[in-house]
Design a protein around this motif. Structure first.
Motif, PDB file in Angstrom:
ATOM      1  N   MET A 170     -13.484 -22.249 -14.393  1.00  0.00           N
ATOM      2  CA  MET A 170     -12.371 -21.204 -14.047  1.00  0.00           C
ATOM      3  C   MET A 170     -11.270 -21.610 -13.695  1.00  0.00           C
ATOM      4  SD  MET A 170     -12.332 -18.059 -13.793  1.00  0.00           S
ATOM      5  CE  MET A 170     -14.063 -17.688 -14.055  1.00  0.00           C
ATOM      6  N   ARG A 171     -10.994 -23.138 -13.221  1.00  0.00           N
ATOM      7  CA  ARG A 171      -9.765 -24.019 -13.002  1.00  0.00           C
ATOM      8  C   ARG A 171      -8.762 -23.731 -13.973  1.00  0.00           C
ATOM      9  NH1 ARG A 171      -8.271 -26.594  -8.781  1.00  0.00           N
ATOM     10  NH2 ARG A 171     -10.463 -26.784  -8.139  1.00  0.00           N
ATOM     11  N   ASP A 172      -7.579 -23.163 -13.317  1.00  0.00           N
ATOM     12  CA  ASP A 172      -6.411 -22.960 -14.195  1.00  0.00           C
ATOM     13  C   ASP A 172      -6.679 -21.804 -15.108  1.00  0.00           C
ATOM     14  OD1 ASP A 172      -5.753 -26.370 -14.100  1.00  0.00           O
ATOM     15  OD2 ASP A 172      -5.088 -25.069 -12.925  1.00  0.00           O
ATOM     16  N   ARG A 173      -7.523 -20.995 -14.971  1.00  0.00           N
ATOM     17  CA  ARG A 173      -7.704 -19.955 -16.220  1.00  0.00           C
ATOM     18  C   ARG A 173      -7.058 -18.622 -15.299  1.00  0.00           C
ATOM     19  NH1 ARG A 173     -13.044 -19.470 -19.192  1.00  0.00           N
ATOM     20  NH2 ARG A 173     -11.566 -19.077 -21.119  1.00  0.00           N
ATOM     21  N   ALA A 174      -6.713 -17.555 -16.168  1.00  0.00           N
ATOM     22  CA  ALA A 174      -6.110 -16.348 -15.682  1.00  0.00           C
ATOM     23  C   ALA A 174      -6.728 -15.277 -16.211  1.00  0.00           C
ATOM     24  CB  ALA A 174      -4.587 -16.454 -16.461  1.00  0.00           C
ATOM     25  N   ILE A 175      -7.526 -14.512 -15.162  1.00  0.00           N
ATOM     26  CA  ILE A 175      -8.306 -13.454 -15.303  1.00  0.00           C
ATOM     27  C   ILE A 175      -7.676 -12.204 -15.099  1.00  0.00           C
ATOM     28  CG2 ILE A 175     -10.767 -12.566 -14.696  1.00  0.00           C
ATOM     29  CD1 ILE A 175     -10.692 -15.640 -15.760  1.00  0.00           C
ATOM     30  N   ALA A 176      -7.767 -11.306 -15.986  1.00  0.00           N
ATOM     31  CA  ALA A 176      -7.127  -9.796 -15.836  1.00  0.00           C
ATOM     32  C   ALA A 176      -8.400  -9.049 -15.315  1.00  0.00           C
ATOM     33  CB  ALA A 176      -6.729  -9.644 -17.046  1.00  0.00           C
ATOM     34  N   LEU A 177      -8.011  -8.664 -14.284  1.00  0.00           N
ATOM     35  CA  LEU A 177      -9.169  -7.375 -13.780  1.00  0.00           C
ATOM     36  C   LEU A 177      -8.535  -6.076 -13.921  1.00  0.00           C
ATOM     37  CD1 LEU A 177     -10.107  -9.314 -10.202  1.00  0.00           C
ATOM     38  CD2 LEU A 177     -11.208  -9.343 -12.696  1.00  0.00           C
ATOM     39  N   TYR A 178      -9.073  -5.289 -14.926  1.00  0.00           N
ATOM     40  CA  TYR A 178      -8.344  -4.242 -15.449  1.00  0.00           C
ATOM     41  C   TYR A 178      -9.015  -3.103 -15.003  1.00  0.00           C
ATOM     42  CZ  TYR A 178      -6.285  -0.817 -18.624  1.00  0.00           C
ATOM     43  OH  TYR A 178      -5.640   0.568 -19.187  1.00  0.00           O
ATOM     44  N   GLY A 179      -8.544  -2.050 -14.431  1.00  0.00           N
ATOM     45  CA  GLY A 179      -9.088  -0.780 -14.156  1.00  0.00           C
ATOM     46  C   GLY A 179      -9.779  -0.680 -12.831  1.00  0.00           C
ATOM     47  N   ARG A 180     -10.344   0.254 -12.469  1.00  0.00           N
ATOM     48  CA  ARG A 180     -11.143   0.537 -11.188  1.00  0.00           C
ATOM     49  C   ARG A 180     -12.599  -0.107 -11.130  1.00  0.00           C
ATOM     50  NH1 ARG A 180     -11.451   5.539  -7.897  1.00  0.00           N
ATOM     51  NH2 ARG A 180     -10.105   6.470  -9.596  1.00  0.00           N
ATOM     52  N   PHE A 181     -12.831  -0.840 -10.300  1.00  0.00           N
ATOM     53  CA  PHE A 181     -13.936  -1.491  -9.786  1.00  0.00           C
ATOM     54  C   PHE A 181     -14.648  -1.126  -8.862  1.00  0.00           C
ATOM     55  CE2 PHE A 181     -13.590  -5.885 -12.001  1.00  0.00           C
ATOM     56  CZ  PHE A 181     -12.217  -5.656 -12.802  1.00  0.00           C
ATOM     57  N   ARG A 182     -15.867  -1.518  -8.538  1.00  0.00           N
ATOM     58  CA  ARG A 182     -16.853  -0.847  -7.533  1.00  0.00           C
ATOM     59  C   ARG A 182     -16.360  -1.138  -6.340  1.00  0.00           C
ATOM     60  NH1 ARG A 182     -22.494  -3.169  -9.106  1.00  0.00           N
ATOM     61  NH2 ARG A 182     -21.205  -4.928 -10.029  1.00  0.00           N
ATOM     62  N   ALA A 183     -16.647  -0.338  -5.133  1.00  0.00           N
ATOM     63  CA  ALA A 183     -15.999  -0.799  -3.754  1.00  0.00           C
ATOM     64  C   ALA A 183     -16.221  -2.009  -3.401  1.00  0.00           C
ATOM     65  CB  ALA A 183     -16.458   0.263  -3.015  1.00  0.00           C
ATOM     66  N   GLY A 184     -15.042  -2.697  -3.146  1.00  0.00           N
ATOM     67  CA  GLY A 184     -15.078  -4.187  -2.618  1.00  0.00           C
ATOM     68  C   GLY A 184     -15.146  -5.077  -3.669  1.00  0.00           C
ATOM     69  N   GLU A 185     -15.557  -4.821  -4.779  1.00  0.00           N
ATOM     70  CA  GLU A 185     -15.778  -5.981  -6.130  1.00  0.00           C
ATOM     71  C   GLU A 185     -14.586  -6.769  -6.327  1.00  0.00           C
ATOM     72  OE1 GLU A 185     -18.497  -6.902  -6.534  1.00  0.00           O
ATOM     73  OE2 GLU A 185     -18.712  -7.830  -8.208  1.00  0.00           O
ATOM     74  N   ARG A 186     -13.530  -5.731  -6.710  1.00  0.00           N
ATOM     75  CA  ARG A 186     -12.165  -6.361  -6.963  1.00  0.00           C
ATOM     76  C   ARG A 186     -11.945  -7.772  -6.242  1.00  0.00           C
ATOM     77  NH1 ARG A 186      -7.593  -5.371 -10.123  1.00  0.00           N
ATOM     78  NH2 ARG A 186      -8.672  -3.235 -10.647  1.00  0.00           N
ATOM     79  N   GLU A 187     -11.797  -7.357  -4.781  1.00  0.00           N
ATOM     80  CA  GLU A 187     -11.540  -8.249  -3.678  1.00  0.00           C
ATOM     81  C   GLU A 187     -12.423  -9.458  -3.760  1.00  0.00           C
ATOM     82  OE1 GLU A 187      -9.865  -4.241  -2.912  1.00  0.00           O
ATOM     83  OE2 GLU A 187     -11.955  -5.182  -3.218  1.00  0.00           O
ATOM     84  N   ARG A 188     -13.582  -9.321  -3.846  1.00  0.00           N
ATOM     85  CA  ARG A 188     -14.844 -10.257  -4.020  1.00  0.00           C
ATOM     86  C   ARG A 188     -14.493 -11.139  -5.219  1.00  0.00           C
ATOM     87  NH1 ARG A 188     -19.324 -12.157  -5.844  1.00  0.00           N
ATOM     88  NH2 ARG A 188     -19.330 -10.740  -7.695  1.00  0.00           N
ATOM     89  N   LEU A 189     -14.185 -10.531  -6.297  1.00  0.00           N
ATOM     90  CA  LEU A 189     -13.867 -11.253  -7.277  1.00  0.00           C
ATOM     91  C   LEU A 189     -12.856 -12.178  -7.338  1.00  0.00           C
ATOM     92  CD1 LEU A 189     -15.163  -9.084 -10.258  1.00  0.00           C
ATOM     93  CD2 LEU A 189     -16.312 -10.921  -9.572  1.00  0.00           C
ATOM     94  N   GLU A 190     -11.704 -11.425  -6.751  1.00  0.00           N
ATOM     95  CA  GLU A 190     -10.234 -12.217  -6.721  1.00  0.00           C
ATOM     96  C   GLU A 190     -10.485 -13.517  -5.795  1.00  0.00           C
ATOM     97  OE1 GLU A 190      -7.510  -9.707  -4.866  1.00  0.00           O
ATOM     98  OE2 GLU A 190      -7.050  -8.548  -6.861  1.00  0.00           O
ATOM     99  N   ALA A 191     -11.344 -13.279  -4.419  1.00  0.00           N
ATOM    100  CA  ALA A 191     -11.462 -14.389  -3.853  1.00  0.00           C
ATOM    101  C   ALA A 191     -12.355 -15.648  -4.588  1.00  0.00           C
ATOM    102  CB  ALA A 191     -12.546 -13.950  -2.470  1.00  0.00           C
ATOM    103  N   ALA A 192     -13.518 -15.182  -5.086  1.00  0.00           N
ATOM    104  CA  ALA A 192     -14.215 -16.264  -5.938  1.00  0.00           C
ATOM    105  C   ALA A 192     -13.357 -16.799  -7.072  1.00  0.00           C
ATOM    106  CB  ALA A 192     -15.373 -15.522  -6.654  1.00  0.00           C
ATOM    107  N   ILE A 193     -12.559 -16.189  -7.787  1.00  0.00           N
ATOM    108  CA  ILE A 193     -11.772 -16.921  -8.741  1.00  0.00           C
ATOM    109  C   ILE A 193     -10.807 -17.697  -8.074  1.00  0.00           C
ATOM    110  CG2 ILE A 193      -9.962 -16.396 -10.542  1.00  0.00           C
ATOM    111  CD1 ILE A 193     -11.480 -13.555 -10.953  1.00  0.00           C
TER     112      ILE A 193
END
Length: 352
Positions: free
Chosen positions: A1-24
């Motif tokens: 995952m290091r130095d990789r760019a992830i596109a999180l597109y559209g609506r995610f389940r409540a809190g999931e976008r934030e959780r994934l952003e933090a993990a990435i």
């Protein structure tokens, strides 16, 4: 995952976008709200179904496929990120699973983006065939692909364990048919979009739908609201700029692209389009400077090479223009653009 760019597109389940952003972020990756030239993976939110029937999601999936960027559903990506056991490998040809239905491979890609089936190249799992047939049956009875995805996802998430078949009642409601009768398909209803109480995901989704449906003024307004609501996000002002550029409002487009670049200086698409807006405003030197910056970051950005060649030729720097056109031809451009470049080289050589 290091130095990789992830596109999180559209609506995610409540809190999931934030959780994934933090993990990435912890793993050294970067996140954007939409597919960009830098994206290594496109992840589709589990609640992004409103983007299906407008064509917005299909466009993103197509663009990802053209660039060789893998597409993952929210659940699949989150599971892989957490190191969970991966599903059984696909082994059934997609063409076989689609046989006897009116579904297309593009439809299957949309179903896979919501983790309803597992699509691995041209293969699916044995258990995916019934899901494909159910989707086809729902669409044959007048439901859109987006509606079919919502029904299938609700059944997957909410239906009791057991053998059932998804059917439509005479009133048109989705239901579960069991061996001993029919039950309702439990699920939460959708609320009308309310701008005053919308989340950033609500705003971005509504903007994408409006843009896909051709309501550009509404889309621009919503992208602007999204940009104001999330001041870290560069994609919303970039999309706002794209609309204004298409409308010929070059000063507004320029400001939007500059706003996007202030948030993410590495968003090369915004810098490339900023150059177009500057050129349209008659500021060719400033446009050239921006294209040079694009090519410093990505020497193989072929469109930037071509446009810089055009600007050099208009400025009378024919030797520089010819060199840029030759460089463009080494980047395997489409044949019609290659012909244009070859003619331009002849012109520059003849005049020089």
């Amino acid at each position: 995952m290091r130095d990789r760019a992830i596109a999180l597109y559209g609506r995610f389940r409540a809190g999931e976008r934030e959780r994934l952003e933090a993990a990435i972020g912890r793993l050294g990756g970067a996140v954007a709200r939409d597919l960009t030239r830098r994206s290594d993976i496109l992840v589709v939110g589990a609640l992004a179904t409103a983007l299906i029937d407008s064509g917005a999601l299909a466009d993103r999936i197509h663009a990802a496929r053209e660039r060789g960027v893998p597409v993952r559903g929210e659940r699949t990506f989150a599971a892989a990120l957490a190191g969970e056991e991966q599903p059984k490998p696909a082994s059934v040809p997609l063409a076989t699973a689609l046989g006897g239905t009116a579904l297309t491979p593009d439809d299957a890609e949309v179903l896979a983006a919501f983790d309803l089936i597992l699509l691995d190249g041209d293969l699916v799992r044995f258990g995916d065939a019934p899901t494909l047939r159910t989707a086809a049956d729902l669409m044959a009875h007048g439901r859109t692909l987006g509606e079919a995805v919502r029904i299938l996802a609700r059944a997957r998430d909410l239906a009791p364990v057991g053998r059932y078949r998804i059917v439509l009642t005479p009133a048109g409601d989705a239901a579960l048919k069991w061996a001993d009768g029919v039950t309702t398909l439990e699920g939460q209803g959708q609320l009308a979009f309310d701008e005053a109480h919308a989340t950033v995901d609500d705003l971005f989704e509504a903007a994408a739908v409006a843009e896909a449906e051709g309501d550009l003024e509404a889309a621009a307004h919503l992208y602007d609201l999204c940009a104001r609501a999330d001041r870290r996000d560069a994609i919303a002002p970039y999309n706002h700029g794209n609309i204004r550029l298409a409308q010929g409002a070059f000063d507004q487009a320029r400001l939007a692209y500059q706003r996007a670049l202030a948030r993410d200086p590495k968003l090369l698409e915004a810098r490339y389009n900023l150059a177009q807006a500057l050129d349209a405003e008659g500021r060719a030197d400033a446009a050239s400077d921006e294209l040079v910056r694009v090519l410093d970051a990505d020497p193989r950005y072929s469109d930037a090479v071509f446009n810089l060649a055009q600007l050099r030729m208009k400025a009378g720097a024919l030797a520089d223009a010819a060199a840029l056109y030759r460089r463009y031809l080494t980047l395997d451009p489409p044949e019609d653009w290659a012909r244009t470049a070859r003619r331009a080289i002849l012109y520059c050589s003849g005049v020089a």
